[in-house]
Design a protein around this motif. Structure first.
Motif, PDB file in Angstrom:
ATOM      1  N   GLU A   4      41.426 -20.818  -2.653  1.00  0.00           N
ATOM      2  CA  GLU A   4      40.907 -21.302  -3.819  1.00  0.00           C
ATOM      3  C   GLU A   4      39.654 -20.158  -3.891  1.00  0.00           C
ATOM      4  N   TYR A  21      39.628 -28.763   3.018  1.00  0.00           N
ATOM      5  CA  TYR A  21      39.198 -27.613   2.799  1.00  0.00           C
ATOM      6  C   TYR A  21      38.510 -27.025   4.122  1.00  0.00           C
ATOM      7  N   GLY A  80      36.559 -21.508  -7.215  1.00  0.00           N
ATOM      8  CA  GLY A  80      36.851 -22.816  -7.953  1.00  0.00           C
ATOM      9  C   GLY A  80      38.476 -22.928  -8.630  1.00  0.00           C
ATOM     10  N   THR A  81      39.123 -21.706  -8.556  1.00  0.00           N
ATOM     11  CA  THR A  81      40.224 -21.763  -9.035  1.00  0.00           C
ATOM     12  C   THR A  81      41.422 -21.786  -8.118  1.00  0.00           C
ATOM     13  N   LEU A  82      42.625 -22.300  -7.913  1.00  0.00           N
ATOM     14  CA  LEU A  82      43.560 -22.535  -6.742  1.00  0.00           C
ATOM     15  C   LEU A  82      44.462 -21.322  -7.296  1.00  0.00           C
ATOM     16  N   GLU A  83      44.555 -20.281  -6.255  1.00  0.00           N
ATOM     17  CA  GLU A  83      45.717 -19.684  -6.326  1.00  0.00           C
ATOM     18  C   GLU A  83      47.156 -19.888  -5.888  1.00  0.00           C
ATOM     19  N   THR A  84      47.582 -20.418  -6.899  1.00  0.00           N
ATOM     20  CA  THR A  84      49.117 -21.063  -6.803  1.00  0.00           C
ATOM     21  C   THR A  84      49.881 -20.072  -6.605  1.00  0.00           C
TER      22      THR A  84
END
Ligand SMILES: [Fe+2]
Length: 474
Positions: free
Chosen positions: A36, A6, A39-43
């Motif tokens: 991210e 990170y 806290g949410t991974l932008e896949t």
């Protein structure tokens, strides 16, 4: 993603822009990246890149280049470039965008408008996919600098120069905070990308010694780049055409700056710069072997990503594609370059691609670098093994003492100094400039020799295939 590294958290700015810098990467290595958000991974936004190899190492790679995409283009040419692979099996190491990313001609000092115009282009799915699949090296042309045929006095100049620095990743920008000229090196190939607008005199100004396309500082920087040591090929990426035979109405290409063009052409010839010029603006694919070009170097025209077509008024050896051009039907085209460096010779195979099909193919090679005399790293010492028979197009020789004018004649046969196969024996010190010549080379203008890249007296070499009687040879 497993075991990600990170970066530090970054707060988006007022426009939602955030930048992250990855450090400690390994040269010549592929990485994947994602964002991210809270806290949410932008896949849905997975990107990838391969770090550049260490400068000076012979390296083979591919890159794509083109200019001129209609505003908010989602052309298939972008997707085709993203999906294409070269002979190494790898996709493009990077994409060079040579300007006119949009045609909004904002014509005013409005950073918000400048940002919106670029974000609209970057948000088109096929463009976004290409720029996520490979790093982007981008310089502007007139339409994305403010308007048709604008120069340094474009009302939008300050806005686009500032927004570029916020939005567009780039190699270090050595200028004064305005221009975006930059360079980067891949193996033994140096890329220089110039800014044809930020310092340009108005195109209608009289073509005298004071009229400039690059400005004094950028031009001095460019000449220094042309003389960089340890480089086997310089690929000069510039937005517009070099070759036009004469000016025409509304011409903003180099033919409208012919005095400065002649100055640079003379410098390039006097310094034997191993040069390939890659440009857009002319909305067509084309190639010239140097015979129609001031300075006598080859050039490639790679355009348009997605625009109607035109060719200016110059003649080039390959002709133009499409032929005839169209002022109503748009073409989707780009250039693809395979750069193959075996340590001795650099070959560029350039493809012109239209609608996913190869419509232009040319191959160029640079076998003798002008920098041989300033220290040969171990893996390039094979140049001391003579080729059998020597040919007029690729040949080098080693002289142990300063040559006479007779021995430097291209038609004379100097005595060879053979190195033993299997080991490299670099010169004990940098030979004098006058002691080295490549084929058809002229005396070097610089008085001081460059430091050798390798100081080892002897080092093992990897065997390599070599034509003629000296194989394998270091
Ligand atoms: Fe254009």
């Amino acid at each position: 993603m497993t075991s990600p590294t990170y970066t530090a958290a970054t707060a988006p700015d007022r426009d939602g822009l955030a930048a992250a810098v990855f450090t400690g990467l390994t040269p010549g290595t592929r990485y994947w990246w994602a964002v991210e958000l809270d806290g949410t991974l932008e896949t849905g936004h997975l990107g990838t890149f391969r770090t550049l190899p260490a400068p000076g190492e012979p390296t083979s790679f591919s890159f794509a280049a083109a200019s001129c995409a209609d505003t908010n283009s989602n052309a298939d040419s972008f997707a085709d470039a993203a999906a294409r692979t070269g002979p190494t099996g790898e996709p493009a190491l990077f994409t060079v965008h040579l300007g006119d990313m949009h045609y909004q001609d904002i014509g005013t000092d409005d950073p918000a408008w400048a940002l919106a115009a670029w974000l609209n282009a970057l948000g088109q799915p096929n463009q976004a996919a290409l720029y996520a699949a490979a790093p982007l090296a981008y310089t502007w042309s007139d339409h994305d600098f403010g308007g048709s045929n604008v120069a340094a006095d474009s009302p939008a100049a300050a806005a686009v120069q500032a927004v570029y620095r916020r939005l567009v990743p780039s190699h270090p920008l050595p200028g004064d905070g305005a221009g975006i000229y930059q360079s980067w090196q891949v193996g033994r190939v140096l890329f220089v990308m110039t800014d044809g607008r930020s310092y340009a005199s108005p195109i209608t100004a009289p073509d005298t010694a004071t009229k400039t396309k690059l400005g004094a500082a950028q031009k001095a920087w460019l000449k220094d780049q042309f003389a960089a040591p340890g480089v086997g090929l310089v690929i000069w990426c510039h937005e517009d055409a070099w070759h036009n035979a004469s000016t025409f109405t509304g011409d903003d290409t180099w033919s409208a700056y012919a005095t400065e063009r002649a100055e640079l052409a003379a410098y390039i010839q006097a310094n034997d710069v191993p040069l390939l010029y890659v440009h857009g603006d002319v909305h067509a694919l084309s190639h010239d072997d140097g015979s129609h070009v001031p300075g006598r170097f080859p050039l490639i025209s790679v355009s348009p990503w997605d625009q109607t077509t035109f060719i200016g008024n110059g003649a080039l050896t390959s002709g133009f594609y499409p032929d005839p051009v169209s002022t109503t039907v748009k073409s989707q085209q780009y250039g693809w370059f395979d750069v193959l460096d075996n340590g001795t010779q650099i070959v560029v195979r350039a493809l012109g691609i239209a609608d996913g099909q190869v419509v232009l193919r040319t191959e160029m090679s640079w076998g003798i670098t002008r920098h041989l005399g300033w220290g040969i790293p171990c893996d390039r010492a094979e140049v001391r093994c003579p080729m059998t028979p020597p040919s007029a197009s690729s040949r080098a020789f080693w002289l142990t003492s300063a040559p006479t004018s007779a021995t430097t004649s291209p038609r004379s046969t100097p005595a060879w100094t053979r190195s033993s196969c299997g080991t490299c024996t670099p010169p004990t010190g940098p030979p004098s400039n006058s002691g080295w010549r490549g084929w058809n080379a002229r005396p070097r203008p610089r008085a001081q020799p460059r430091a050798p890249r390798s100081t080892a007296a002897s080092a093992p070499c990897s065997p390599r295939s070599w034509p003629g009687s000296c194989s394998p040879c270091c």
